[in-house]
Design an enzyme around this catalytic site. Sequence first.
Site, PDB file in Angstrom:
ATOM      1  N   ARG A 129      35.943  54.458  28.223  1.00  0.00           N
ATOM      2  CA  ARG A 129      36.995  54.068  29.315  1.00  0.00           C
ATOM      3  C   ARG A 129      37.181  55.112  30.305  1.00  0.00           C
ATOM      4  NH1 ARG A 129      41.181  50.163  26.814  1.00  0.00           N
ATOM      5  NH2 ARG A 129      41.499  48.940  29.143  1.00  0.00           N
ATOM      6  N   ASP A 327      45.489  39.618  29.992  1.00  0.00           N
ATOM      7  CA  ASP A 327      44.689  39.561  28.847  1.00  0.00           C
ATOM      8  C   ASP A 327      43.775  38.535  28.248  1.00  0.00           C
ATOM      9  OD1 ASP A 327      44.883  42.550  29.111  1.00  0.00           O
ATOM     10  OD2 ASP A 327      46.567  42.196  27.871  1.00  0.00           O
ATOM     11  N   ARG A 403      40.658  41.299  21.352  1.00  0.00           N
ATOM     12  CA  ARG A 403      41.072  39.720  21.804  1.00  0.00           C
ATOM     13  C   ARG A 403      39.271  39.052  22.529  1.00  0.00           C
ATOM     14  NH1 ARG A 403      46.365  40.310  23.216  1.00  0.00           N
ATOM     15  NH2 ARG A 403      46.989  42.095  23.866  1.00  0.00           N
TER      16      ARG A 403
HETATM   17  C1  S3P Z   1      49.250  46.959  29.896  1.00  0.00           C
HETATM   18  C2  S3P Z   1      48.384  46.968  30.852  1.00  0.00           C
HETATM   19  C3  S3P Z   1      47.047  46.458  30.971  1.00  0.00           C
HETATM   20  C4  S3P Z   1      47.242  45.006  29.658  1.00  0.00           C
HETATM   21  C5  S3P Z   1      47.628  45.929  28.430  1.00  0.00           C
HETATM   22  C6  S3P Z   1      48.108  46.111  29.045  1.00  0.00           C
HETATM   23  C7  S3P Z   1      50.470  47.418  29.360  1.00  0.00           C
HETATM   24  O1  S3P Z   1      46.467  47.342  31.697  1.00  0.00           O
HETATM   25  O2  S3P Z   1      45.610  44.836  29.705  1.00  0.00           O
HETATM   26  O3  S3P Z   1      46.418  45.185  27.221  1.00  0.00           O
HETATM   27  O4  S3P Z   1      50.895  47.574  27.988  1.00  0.00           O
HETATM   28  O5  S3P Z   1      50.614  48.285  30.893  1.00  0.00           O
HETATM   29  P1  S3P Z   1      45.683  47.911  32.564  1.00  0.00           P
HETATM   30  O6  S3P Z   1      47.355  48.307  33.598  1.00  0.00           O
HETATM   31  O7  S3P Z   1      45.265  48.211  32.776  1.00  0.00           O
HETATM   32  O8  S3P Z   1      45.795  46.475  33.811  1.00  0.00           O
END
Ligand code: S3P
Length: 448
Positions: A129, A327, A403
């Site tokens: 990632r 999510d 998920r």
């Molecule tokens: C999260 C932000 C989201 C989400 C992740 C949790 C967080 O990601 O998809 O499961 O706790 O700040 P992104 O910041 O990449 O959108």
Amino acid sequence: MSSHGTPIPMTSYPCGPLSGVAEVPGDKSISHRSLILGALSVGETKISGLLEGEDVLDTAKAMRAFGAEVTDHGGGNWSVHGVGVGGFAEPDQVIDCGNSGTGVRLIMGAMATSPIAATFTGDASLRGRPMGRITDPISEFGAASYGREGGRLPMTIVGAAQPVPVRYVVPMPSAQVKSAVLLAGLNAPGQTVVIEKEATRDHTERMLAGFGAEISVEDTDEGRVITLTGQPELQAQTIVVPRDPSSAAFPVCAALITKGSDVLVPGIGLNPTRAGLYTTLREMGADLTYENERVEGGEPVADLRARYSPDMTGIAVPPERAASMIDEYPILSVVAAFATGKTVMDGVKELRVKESDRIDAMAVGLRSNGITVDETEDSMTVHGLGPESVPGGGEAASHLDHRIAMSFMCLGMGSQNAVRVDDGGPIATSFPIFEPLMARLGAKLERA
Ligand code: S3P
């Protein structure tokens, strides 16, 4: 492969009504932040309802490596003796954040303005990632990063010895990036300003204020402008973690698509920056009600009641809602298969850089279960077959993504035939009690 072991193939068989009460675990986002902010505070932070999933446990381990005293008192009760802002020690080991993008990105931000170095890694999903979205802003504070090609883990961050505050416009809708910049700003003198064009989950802002930081948020033509004054003394807090709306989505959606179901999911955090799925489901005609709405620990909370909903219709989900349900698109795409007509999910390219490429993982798995799905770089369209008409009978790859695995397990509950996933192991990252909880409601899940 599961994140921490051999793959666990799982099958979900069509089942009768799901009924009963589903007490889902604590919120993952708030759990990570409780540990990290507790570690940056002075005194003892007490946390109840902490999510004890692998992702959060990896963050707890990391906070210990940076010098905080983190204690598990059992039953979701934890305490953190913090080291104060700027007090992080240099870890003498590699920080393994497992599967957790939130963990690694927030911790990188939190250490970026201290004069220490740390090396981060994670599982195969996390190592694939992008971390450039964090190393770019922290370099503006004066931190250096040395990672693999494309800004991938493993990566070493050398924190800034003399950090300067920044003004940063977050280039994509990401609460992780926003939070990393705010956490870095904690140990920079002066004001750090973060601007997000679209509102994303605001737990970091709320919690920083709760821990005593000087932080303000203003809605302007430029977007949400968040201003944080650096070098506060954060005060330890008592935190009650609400139950996770993203985990609640699985029993709720399973009930909507499984004939005769009636499930109550109590005490769910319904912060508006997280509740987009529930708005969408109601627009589709889901029989979903909020009961006993209240405020707990500064977060809006309600009991969700979901009943079998054979009259759902597909809709176009407004792209501006994406951040508040980012999510939940995998499980929404499952519900969409049981609605009549097309459900169009647009403005969702961030799904391609989650624990897996979630557009691709869902499209391929849904097709193998008899559902037509179209995808573009930034969208997914599911052609609903209507109630009691989804064939199932296919296999899906979970791609180390909790998920994706849980979404396909829910698909099997309402389908005509069983649905298999190659590896349910990743479910433990966010919802370690998924199998017994769903079984108690009446689901037929089998490890095979
Ligand atoms: C999260 C932000 C989201 C989400 C992740 C949790 C967080 O990601 O998809 O499961 O706790 O700040 P992104 O910041 O990449 O959108």
